[in-house]
Write a protein that holds these residues in place. Sequence first.
Motif, PDB file in Angstrom:
ATOM      1  N   SER A   1     -28.153  17.852  52.932  1.00  0.00           N
ATOM      2  CA  SER A   1     -26.826  17.848  53.564  1.00  0.00           C
ATOM      3  C   SER A   1     -26.267  19.264  53.677  1.00  0.00           C
ATOM      4  O   SER A   1     -25.759  19.659  54.732  1.00  0.00           O
TER       5      SER A   1
ATOM      6  N   LEU B   1     -28.236  21.327  56.306  1.00  0.00           N
ATOM      7  CA  LEU B   1     -27.874  20.970  57.678  1.00  0.00           C
ATOM      8  C   LEU B   1     -26.512  21.550  58.062  1.00  0.00           C
ATOM      9  O   LEU B   1     -26.333  22.066  59.164  1.00  0.00           O
ATOM     10  N   LYS B   2     -25.549  21.459  57.145  1.00  0.00           N
ATOM     11  CA  LYS B   2     -24.222  22.046  57.403  1.00  0.00           C
ATOM     12  C   LYS B   2     -24.326  23.546  57.625  1.00  0.00           C
ATOM     13  O   LYS B   2     -23.678  24.104  58.505  1.00  0.00           O
TER      14      LYS B   2
ATOM     15  N   TRP C   1     -24.934  21.890  61.815  1.00  0.00           N
ATOM     16  CA  TRP C   1     -24.848  20.457  62.077  1.00  0.00           C
ATOM     17  C   TRP C   1     -23.543  19.901  61.520  1.00  0.00           C
ATOM     18  O   TRP C   1     -23.090  20.311  60.455  1.00  0.00           O
ATOM     19  N   LYS C   2     -22.941  18.956  62.213  1.00  0.00           N
ATOM     20  CA  LYS C   2     -21.754  18.245  61.717  1.00  0.00           C
ATOM     21  C   LYS C   2     -22.252  16.973  61.030  1.00  0.00           C
ATOM     22  O   LYS C   2     -22.807  16.089  61.684  1.00  0.00           O
ATOM     23  N   ILE C   3     -22.062  16.895  59.732  1.00  0.00           N
ATOM     24  CA  ILE C   3     -22.516  15.744  58.954  1.00  0.00           C
ATOM     25  C   ILE C   3     -21.431  14.671  59.001  1.00  0.00           C
ATOM     26  O   ILE C   3     -20.318  14.881  58.535  1.00  0.00           O
TER      27      ILE C   3
ATOM     28  N   SER D   1     -22.161  11.334  57.945  1.00  0.00           N
ATOM     29  CA  SER D   1     -22.387  10.469  56.798  1.00  0.00           C
ATOM     30  C   SER D   1     -23.602  10.957  56.026  1.00  0.00           C
ATOM     31  O   SER D   1     -24.643  11.258  56.620  1.00  0.00           O
ATOM     32  N   ALA D   2     -23.468  11.051  54.724  1.00  0.00           N
ATOM     33  CA  ALA D   2     -24.586  11.385  53.837  1.00  0.00           C
ATOM     34  C   ALA D   2     -24.425  10.506  52.601  1.00  0.00           C
ATOM     35  O   ALA D   2     -23.571  10.755  51.769  1.00  0.00           O
TER      36      ALA D   2
END
Length: 65
Positions: free
Chosen positions: A11, A14-15, A19-21, A23-24
């Motif tokens: 997570s 990716l951030k 990337w816009k997370i 849901s994790a």
Amino acid sequence: MTEIKDLDTVSKALKATGWKIVSAEIRYLAKTFPELDAAGRKDVTDFLNALDDHEDVHRVYAALK
């Protein structure tokens, strides 16, 4: 998807790359999917719909073929 132990690391990585997370979270991934006849499928579908309609239920998951 990733291993549970790697969820936070993935997570964050990716951030960090932009990337816009949305849901994790940890979720169960079914290993088997039972086959049901038409009557069994209707019973399960009715049950899952009743659960989903309950105000205290937020998500319903099922492993069906």
